[in-house]
Every structure is written in C-alpha cells, then in structure tokens.
Design a protein around this motif. Structure first.
Motif, PDB file in Angstrom:
ATOM      1  N   LEU A   7      -5.308  -3.210 -23.006  1.00 53.02           N
ATOM      2  CA  LEU A   7      -5.362  -1.863 -23.557  1.00 53.02           C
ATOM      3  C   LEU A   7      -5.908  -1.870 -24.978  1.00 53.02           C
ATOM      4  O   LEU A   7      -6.746  -1.030 -25.343  1.00 53.02           O
ATOM      5  CB  LEU A   7      -3.965  -1.231 -23.537  1.00 53.02           C
ATOM      6  CG  LEU A   7      -3.384  -0.843 -22.178  1.00 53.02           C
ATOM      7  CD1 LEU A   7      -1.972  -0.316 -22.338  1.00 53.02           C
ATOM      8  CD2 LEU A   7      -4.257   0.198 -21.485  1.00 53.02           C
ATOM      9  N   SER A  62      -6.731  -2.600 -16.903  1.00 53.54           N
ATOM     10  CA  SER A  62      -5.549  -2.862 -17.726  1.00 53.54           C
ATOM     11  C   SER A  62      -4.460  -1.828 -17.466  1.00 53.54           C
ATOM     12  O   SER A  62      -3.270  -2.172 -17.369  1.00 53.54           O
ATOM     13  CB  SER A  62      -5.943  -2.853 -19.215  1.00 53.54           C
ATOM     14  OG  SER A  62      -6.897  -3.860 -19.495  1.00 53.54           O
ATOM     15  N   LEU A  74       5.566   0.486 -22.661  1.00 47.03           N
ATOM     16  CA  LEU A  74       5.298  -0.472 -21.588  1.00 47.03           C
ATOM     17  C   LEU A  74       6.040  -1.783 -21.817  1.00 47.03           C
ATOM     18  O   LEU A  74       6.569  -2.385 -20.870  1.00 47.03           O
ATOM     19  CB  LEU A  74       3.794  -0.723 -21.489  1.00 47.03           C
ATOM     20  CG  LEU A  74       2.948   0.488 -21.064  1.00 47.03           C
ATOM     21  CD1 LEU A  74       1.466   0.152 -21.146  1.00 47.03           C
ATOM     22  CD2 LEU A  74       3.318   0.941 -19.656  1.00 47.03           C
ATOM     23  N   GLY A  75       6.085  -2.230 -23.061  1.00 46.66           N
ATOM     24  CA  GLY A  75       6.792  -3.468 -23.363  1.00 46.66           C
ATOM     25  C   GLY A  75       8.282  -3.357 -23.081  1.00 46.66           C
ATOM     26  O   GLY A  75       8.885  -4.265 -22.498  1.00 46.66           O
ATOM     27  N   MET A  96       2.466  -7.676 -17.692  1.00 43.38           N
ATOM     28  CA  MET A  96       2.534  -6.580 -18.654  1.00 43.38           C
ATOM     29  C   MET A  96       1.948  -6.996 -19.989  1.00 43.38           C
ATOM     30  O   MET A  96       1.251  -6.188 -20.644  1.00 43.38           O
ATOM     31  CB  MET A  96       3.978  -6.120 -18.828  1.00 43.38           C
ATOM     32  CG  MET A  96       4.112  -4.869 -19.702  1.00 43.38           C
ATOM     33  SD  MET A  96       3.305  -3.401 -18.987  1.00 43.38           S
ATOM     34  CE  MET A  96       4.585  -2.866 -17.846  1.00 43.38           C
ATOM     35  N   ALA A  97       2.200  -8.221 -20.431  1.00 44.32           N
ATOM     36  CA  ALA A  97       1.622  -8.688 -21.693  1.00 44.32           C
ATOM     37  C   ALA A  97       0.093  -8.681 -21.629  1.00 44.32           C
ATOM     38  O   ALA A  97      -0.589  -8.251 -22.580  1.00 44.32           O
ATOM     39  CB  ALA A  97       2.138 -10.093 -22.017  1.00 44.32           C
ATOM     40  N   TRP A 118       0.616   2.589 -31.199  1.00 37.64           N
ATOM     41  CA  TRP A 118       1.742   1.693 -30.906  1.00 37.64           C
ATOM     42  C   TRP A 118       2.706   2.261 -29.869  1.00 37.64           C
ATOM     43  O   TRP A 118       3.518   1.533 -29.289  1.00 37.64           O
ATOM     44  CB  TRP A 118       2.525   1.411 -32.194  1.00 37.64           C
ATOM     45  CG  TRP A 118       3.062   2.673 -32.832  1.00 37.64           C
ATOM     46  CD1 TRP A 118       2.411   3.488 -33.723  1.00 37.64           C
ATOM     47  CD2 TRP A 118       4.335   3.279 -32.586  1.00 37.64           C
ATOM     48  NE1 TRP A 118       3.192   4.565 -34.062  1.00 37.64           N
ATOM     49  CE2 TRP A 118       4.391   4.459 -33.389  1.00 37.64           C
ATOM     50  CE3 TRP A 118       5.433   2.944 -31.812  1.00 37.64           C
ATOM     51  CZ2 TRP A 118       5.500   5.294 -33.406  1.00 37.64           C
ATOM     52  CZ3 TRP A 118       6.544   3.772 -31.820  1.00 37.64           C
ATOM     53  CH2 TRP A 118       6.577   4.933 -32.611  1.00 37.64           C
ATOM     54  N   ILE A 149      -1.127  -5.002 -21.725  1.00 36.86           N
ATOM     55  CA  ILE A 149      -1.074  -4.420 -23.071  1.00 36.86           C
ATOM     56  C   ILE A 149      -2.199  -4.971 -23.930  1.00 36.86           C
ATOM     57  O   ILE A 149      -2.856  -4.227 -24.691  1.00 36.86           O
ATOM     58  CB  ILE A 149       0.297  -4.693 -23.706  1.00 36.86           C
ATOM     59  CG1 ILE A 149       1.390  -3.910 -22.951  1.00 36.86           C
ATOM     60  CG2 ILE A 149       0.296  -4.292 -25.181  1.00 36.86           C
ATOM     61  CD1 ILE A 149       2.794  -4.241 -23.407  1.00 36.86           C
ATOM     62  N   PRO A 203       2.005   1.115 -25.897  1.00 38.03           N
ATOM     63  CA  PRO A 203       2.360  -0.305 -25.720  1.00 38.03           C
ATOM     64  C   PRO A 203       3.853  -0.567 -25.890  1.00 38.03           C
ATOM     65  O   PRO A 203       4.415  -1.405 -25.172  1.00 38.03           O
ATOM     66  CB  PRO A 203       1.542  -1.007 -26.815  1.00 38.03           C
ATOM     67  CG  PRO A 203       0.384  -0.100 -27.054  1.00 38.03           C
ATOM     68  CD  PRO A 203       0.918   1.282 -26.888  1.00 38.03           C
ATOM     69  N   ALA A 243      -0.735  -2.472 -15.828  1.00 42.65           N
ATOM     70  CA  ALA A 243       0.505  -2.018 -16.456  1.00 42.65           C
ATOM     71  C   ALA A 243       1.366  -1.250 -15.461  1.00 42.65           C
ATOM     72  O   ALA A 243       2.592  -1.421 -15.419  1.00 42.65           O
ATOM     73  CB  ALA A 243       0.187  -1.151 -17.674  1.00 42.65           C
ATOM     74  N   ARG A 251      -9.659  -0.487 -25.718  1.00 41.23           N
ATOM     75  CA  ARG A 251      -9.183   0.844 -26.085  1.00 41.23           C
ATOM     76  C   ARG A 251     -10.313   1.832 -26.345  1.00 41.23           C
ATOM     77  O   ARG A 251     -10.219   3.016 -25.988  1.00 41.23           O
ATOM     78  CB  ARG A 251      -8.296   0.710 -27.313  1.00 41.23           C
ATOM     79  CG  ARG A 251      -7.826   1.999 -27.946  1.00 41.23           C
ATOM     80  CD  ARG A 251      -6.806   1.686 -29.027  1.00 41.23           C
ATOM     81  NE  ARG A 251      -6.493   2.858 -29.819  1.00 41.23           N
ATOM     82  CZ  ARG A 251      -7.095   3.173 -30.963  1.00 41.23           C
ATOM     83  NH1 ARG A 251      -8.039   2.383 -31.441  1.00 41.23           N
ATOM     84  NH2 ARG A 251      -6.758   4.264 -31.622  1.00 41.23           N
TER      85      ARG A 251
END
Length: 730
Positions: free
Chosen positions: A443, A461, A407-408, A436-437, A401, A440, A404, A465, A447
């Motif tokens: 990602l 991705s 970045l958020g 950005m959404a 978490w 994320i 992300p 970002a 992953r």
C-alpha cells in the motif's frame, strides 16, 4: 479494504464525485457477488443433514405440521398444551415448508438458508448504493464468513430470519433517507415489526438508529419527516402486536399456555422473559455474569465480545469497524444534513453500537449465537468505512497512517484469537501476519499509482489485505460444515464455530471436551459436576441413567445420540453429531430422550389419550415429540419456571382420558420444575395415586436391581414413570 480503482466518494477531505449507486457497475461486480453467495451457500448447507438442530424448535415445527392451531400459536406439542418461549414467525415459515415438502432437516432449513443468502444480497445492495461496488463486495464477504453467522445459519433457531428482517428494515430505512419517500420507511417499520414476531424485543435493537437517521437526514422538511415517522410507528405497532393481540382474544381455556410467561399471556412474555429479563436477568433468564443464563457467553461487561468464548465468533473485525466508523464520520466533516455517506455510517454504526452494548451488558440469558446480529453492522462498516479510509490514504498524507493502523491491528488481533486455539491450524496466524505486513508495505509503495502496473499492484496489495483480514474468520467458518473445529458448542442448542476456546456453558470449561462441559462441572455433567438429577452423567457413549432408568440409549445429557424422526414419520436410528448431540431434525436439544422400547410401550398403552406422556421440561418433551411423532406435555417449560401444569389441570386431563403417563424427576429433561409448591403438589399426588411403571415392563435389558421404582422421599429426585387412569382421580 476495497478496490483502488473506483472514483472517490463524497467526503469533506476528498473532492465530491457522483453517487456510487449512479455509476455503471464494473464487469466484475455481479460475478463477485454470485461467487460470494455460492461460497455462503456451501458454508450454510454443506453436510446439513448431518448437523444437530435444536430439538426444541424441531418439535414445534413438527407439531405445526400436524395441527394448524399449533402452527399459529407456536405450540411445542400438537395437543397445544404449551408454546415455545418465542413468537412463532420462524416456526411458521419452517412449518409451511415442511407441510409442502415433508418433515425433515432439509425441508425445515431450506427457507432459512434462502433467508441467509438474501441477507447478504440485501446488505450488498444497500452498501453499494452509498459506497460503491467494491465496498459492497467486502461487506458481503465479511458477512458471509462471520463464524457465528455460519454456525447459526445451519441451525433452526430463529436468529437467521431475525437478522434477515432487520437488515431488510435497515436497508429500506436508508433508501427512505436517500429518496425521501414514505413507502420505504413504512416497509422498514413492517420489517422490524416482523422481526419482533420472530424474537420479540431483540428485533428492535437497531430500530432507534434507523428512525434517528431518517429524522435527521431524510430530504423532506422536518414536519413531514415527523409525520412520516408517526405513520411508520403505526405500521410498526400493527406488524409487531398482531400475534399477541390475536392470542389475547382467545380464551385462556382454549389456547395453550404461553411458554416463558408467568401468567400464560403473550404480553407477559414480551415484557418479562423476552424483554427486560434478557437485560436485567430474572424472569427465567438466570443471573448475569458467570452464573445463570449469562454463563453461556461469560461475564457481562464491555469486554465480553472479546473474551475467550465470543472473541473467535464475532470480534475479528470489530476493531477495524470501529476505526472505520470514527474515521468516516470525521471525513464527512460539515457535509450537508442530507449527506448519504454520513447517514449510512451513522445507521450501520448505530446498529453495531446498540447491539454491542446490549449483548455486552446483558445480565440475563446470552447465547453466543445472539451476536450474529452484530455481523451486518460490522460488515457494512468494514466495506463502506474501508472505502473512505483507502481513498483518503491515497489523497491526504495526514491520513496515510490510519488505514495501515487498522489493518495492522486486525492482523494482530487475528493472531491473538488463533493462538487461543492451542494446536489448531498453528500455521495460520504467522501467515496472516506475514501476508498483512506485505500488503501494508505494498500500500505504501504503490500508494500514488494512478494507472498501469503501479495501480494494478496497489489493487493486489488491497486484495491481499482483505484476504489476510478474513483468513481467520474463514477458517473458523469452514470448521462448521467440515467438522474440523475439534469442539464447538452444544449442537443445535448453542451452536458455535471453530475450536473450543472458552469456558461458558457448552464449552470445555470444567474439563469436558468438545464443547460438552459446564462451568464448575466435569465432563458432561451439569454445573457442580453432578449428573442429571441424581444420576452421574458419564462421558463418551455411556447412557445417563437416573432412578428408574428412563434415560436409555440416546437419553443421556448430553452424551448419547437422540432418536430422530425422518421425513416419513418413522423413528430413525440414533445419529451421532459433533459434540455428542443427536443428529437429524431432532438432534441437539438439551435434555434426555427415551429409548425406542419405552416409546413403543407408551404408544401401545396410550389407549386413545391425546398426549403420550407428560414430562418436567420442554427439552425432554421436545426430543420425545420428535422421536415418537406424538404430542408430549412439557409441564413447566424450558427453564422450569412456567406454571403450565397445576394439580387441577392434571386431574382434568386424567379424568378425560387425555393423559395416562407422567414422568417425574430426571431422565427425560429435567427435575421437578415449577420452582414453587405447584410442582411438589403435583408430584405428591402422582406418587400417591399413580401406578409406577417398572423398567422391566418395557425394557428387555433391565436388570433385576432396577425393575422397581421407589416412591420414598430418598428417590424424590430420580426419574420414574407413573400410570394414571380416570379412576385414580376419584
């Protein structure tokens, strides 16, 4: 915020791998670096000849090309009456370039642009040795696109050279930690000493972090580390104090008055105006917060970097940098004392924290462009810390978490900053959020990719970002060379990037547009809404005329263009630059200039005098020096508090025939100045013994109602020029 294809770095949560600097460089690394440098070169030099430079430093550079003594002391004028209020290293570099290639914007700025590009290269190299090539590329990109860095790298203020020297010092310090050798540590100390001779104590802000990291993490034994630091301290002292020591060896009667000091010495400048005065206020730095010098950047406090003046200049990636620093240190866990990853995080984190606290809490003068010194630390943490967060994002579900979240938050804060600029690129902030959404989401979806299509999509991705994170800063950065910001700061005096969103000096605040207003004022007036010393400063292209009308075309504050002096030494035509400041090498300084008619008159009647004119402050003197090419005296310095001119000194200059004309009051850069009875004494004597110069004597456009200059007390704040001859001394 980095590539998904590089091996994992050494952290407590991730299996160890070879040091990033020991691995072969991927094929894309050098081309990406060169592309970033090319992008930076465009941002820093595009349309540079049309930019407004700070006439204060432009005049000193010009004087340094006319006199080696002025070059060494950093004198504002070639007659060596007064220096600028900084040590002269940056002026020396620009002066040498202009001596070789001629005086002009490009000749002056070329070494600073090279220094700015070299800073990116050095930061890239330093980050690469610890965190890898992808982290280095991100760090270089973030530094290149930091808005305030782009703005100041296009200006002749000393901050560009200052940041170059500090980054070089930090990189050498980290190399000393990595290799355990003494020479890089001594080189680091020398760089910070040279930074001191660029902007005095500001050059030391990051130094505690560098020395502390070496003391804790370097390979040699503790005693050896301490001995090495003592040797470095000696080098630091020598490289820092050689200029001040040399100045003190010259008798006061044979050297210029050191601008910014209260007693004419370099030591006072170090400890006062350019020392504690910057932090605590006073010493010509004004008060903190909304008044005095602090008004350039808003009220002092921990949130200052995020306010409506500084937020769009420097804060875009500050939240991510903070998260990356904390996360990276936690991941290092109980790594060995000499762990280079932790050492680098502490160094760049200490750099960022020390600069942040200094700038946020400073009660004295705080220009927005000072924050360019924050950019290297933020960039290094985004690159290096981003690597660590990406690795652990893929390797440990408990950490999935963190990246992300960072970045958020970055995207949301970018949207907030972009929305502050009402009506400016309104499409950009929704695009940042959407991209950005999607990044994320990518990602999380990809992953676990280890090869093939999933790994490539993960890399896409990550790239998305990064693009979303730097889109806002890039837009602000591009607004500087393109002129698309719709505002900005006060030309070369207070350069900023992007649209006008704040209310400090040089921003729209009191109702003036295009970055030309002042707190509590209106339009182009000074604080409180008044014009320049009794004259109401009008907007647009109207000339600010005060008293005797000495502020002619180009002499308004700051509305009119300022005559600039071309490389051939001839007076160029007035150029208009964004924000109403004069273009060319001399444009952008505060304070009025003089009409070409007045300059011609003064030259014609100079009668062998060393100085063309004496004026109240350095702002007006600087613009006259640039436009005329002749020495001009600044009697009371930049802030009006210098005690450079005394009545005895004035009488001596007049008696020797070295000065014939003196301007009192407003118009060309300031009011009475001096801040004490000294200026009143000088003013009274000049009015009693001098002969007032009527405007009709030099201006063909003067009307009959403004041809005489009153010497009554009711006119004491209006500008007037007086002629003084040896016979007036008696």
């Amino acid at each position: 915020m980095t590539s998904a294809t590089e091996p994992q770095p050494r952290t407590a949560a991730v299996p160890p791998s070879p040091a990033p600097g020991d691995r072969a460089a991927p094929r894309w690394s050098l081309p990406v670096l060169l592309a970033i440098l090319a992008l930076a070169a465009v941002l820093y030099s595009w349309n540079l000849s049309g930019s407004s430079l700070n006439s204060f430093y432009s005049a000193a550079v010009l004087s340094g090309t006319q006199s080696w003594k002025a070059w060494f002391f950093g004198s504002l004028d070639a007659g060596n009456f007064l220096t600028v209020d900084k040590p002269p290293l940056a002026l020396m570099v620009m002066g040498l370039s202009c001596r070789v290639f001629g005086y002009g914007t490009w000749q002056m700025m070329a070494p600073l642009v090279v220094a700015a590009l070299a800073t990116i290269w050095i930061l890239h190299s330093s980050v690469k040795r610890v965190f890898g090539h992808a982290a280095a590329a991100v760090a270089a990109l973030v530094l290149a696109l930091t808005p305030i860095t782009v703005a100041i790298n296009r200006d002749n203020n000393p901050d560009t050279l200052l940041v170059f020297l500090m980054v070089a010092g930090a990189a050498l310090g980290l190399r000393a930690v990595r290799g355990g050798r003494l020479l890089p540590l001594l080189g680091s100390a020398a760089c910070f000493g040279l930074a001191f001779n660029t902007k005095m104590l500001q050059g030391y802000i990051a130094l505690p972090a560098v020395f502390a990291v070496y003391l804790y993490a370097a390979k040699p034994a503790l005693v050896k580390r301490v001995v090495n630091l003592v040797a470095a301290a000696v080098v630091l002292a020598v490289s820092s104090l050689w200029w001040a020591a040399a100045v003190s060896l010259v008798p006061a009667s044979e050297r210029p008055y050191i601008g910014g000091s209260t007693d004419g010495t370099a030591w006072n400048l170090i400890m006062g105006y350019n020392g504690l005065g910057r932090i605590l206020g006073g010493e010509g730095n004004g008060g903190g917060g909304g008044g005095g010098g602090g008004g350039f950047s808003g009220t002092a406090g921990l949130g200052r970097m995020f306010n409506d003046i500084l937020g769009g200049q420097i804060s875009w990636l500050l939240p991510f940098a903070g998260l990356a620093l904390v996360g990276g240190l936690v991941l290092c866990g109980r790594a060995p004392r000499t762990d280079l990853t932790r050492a680098a995080l502490v160094l760049w984190g200490g750099w960022t924290l020390l600069h942040y606290l200094t700038f946020a809490l400073a009660e004295g003068t705080m220009h927005p462009y000072y924050t360019t010194a924050l950019a290297p630390g933020i960039a290094a943490l985004c690159g290096g810390g981003g690597v660590l967060l990406l690795r652990v994002f893929r390797a440990d579900r408990r950490w999935a978490w963190v990246l992300p979240l960072g970045l958020g938050v970055t995207a949301v804060w970018a949207a907030v900053l972009l929305r502050r600029a009402s009506g400016w690129n309104t499409w950009l902030w929704p695009s940042v959020l959407v991209v950005m959404a999607l990044a994320i989401a990518g990602l999380f979806v990809f992953r676990s990719g280890v090869s093939g299509l999933r790994l490539r999509l993960l890399a896409v991705s990550v790239t998305a970002a990064v693009v979303a994170a730097v889109a806002g800063p890039a837009a602000y950065a591009w607004s500087v060379p393109s002129g698309s910001g719709g505002g900005g700061g006060m030309g070369g005096t207070n350069p900023t990037a992007g649209p006008s969103t704040g209310s400090g000096f040089g921003r729209p605040g009191g109702g003036g547009g295009g970055g030309r207003g002042f707190p509590g004022g209106s339009g182009d007036g000074m604080p409180g809404g008044g014009g320049r010393q009794g004259g109401n400063a009008q907007t647009g292209d109207r000339n600010a005329q005060a008293g005797g009308g000495n502020a002619q075309a180009g002499g308004g504050f700051p509305g009119g263009g300022v005559p600039s002096r071309g490389p051939d030494g001839q007076n160029a035509q007035s150029e208009r630059a964004p924000g109403g400041m004069g273009g060319g090498p001399g444009g952008g300084g505060m304070g009025g200039g003089a009409s070409s008619e007045l300059v011609s008159y003064l030259k014609k009647h100079q009668d062998g005098a060393e100085w063309l004119l004496a004026v109240s402050s350095s702002q007006g003197a600087a613009q006259l020096i640039v436009s005329s090419g002749e020495p001009v005296i600044s009697m009371w310095g930049w802030s009006g508090s210098d005690k450079a001119m005394t009545l005895a000194r004035l009488k001596e200059l007049v008696k020797k025939g070295e000065l014939h004309y003196i301007q009192l009051g407003g118009g060309m850069g300031g009011g009475p100045g001096g801040g004490s009875g000294v200026s009143s004494e000088v003013t009274a004597w000049v009015r009693k013994h001098g002969t007032a110069v009527k405007e009709s004597e030099y201006s063909k456009t003067a009307n009959s109602t403004s041809t005489s200059t009153s010497t009554s007390s009711s006119q004491s704040n209006q500008s007037a020029i007086y002629r003084l001859d040896p016979s007036d001394v008696g």
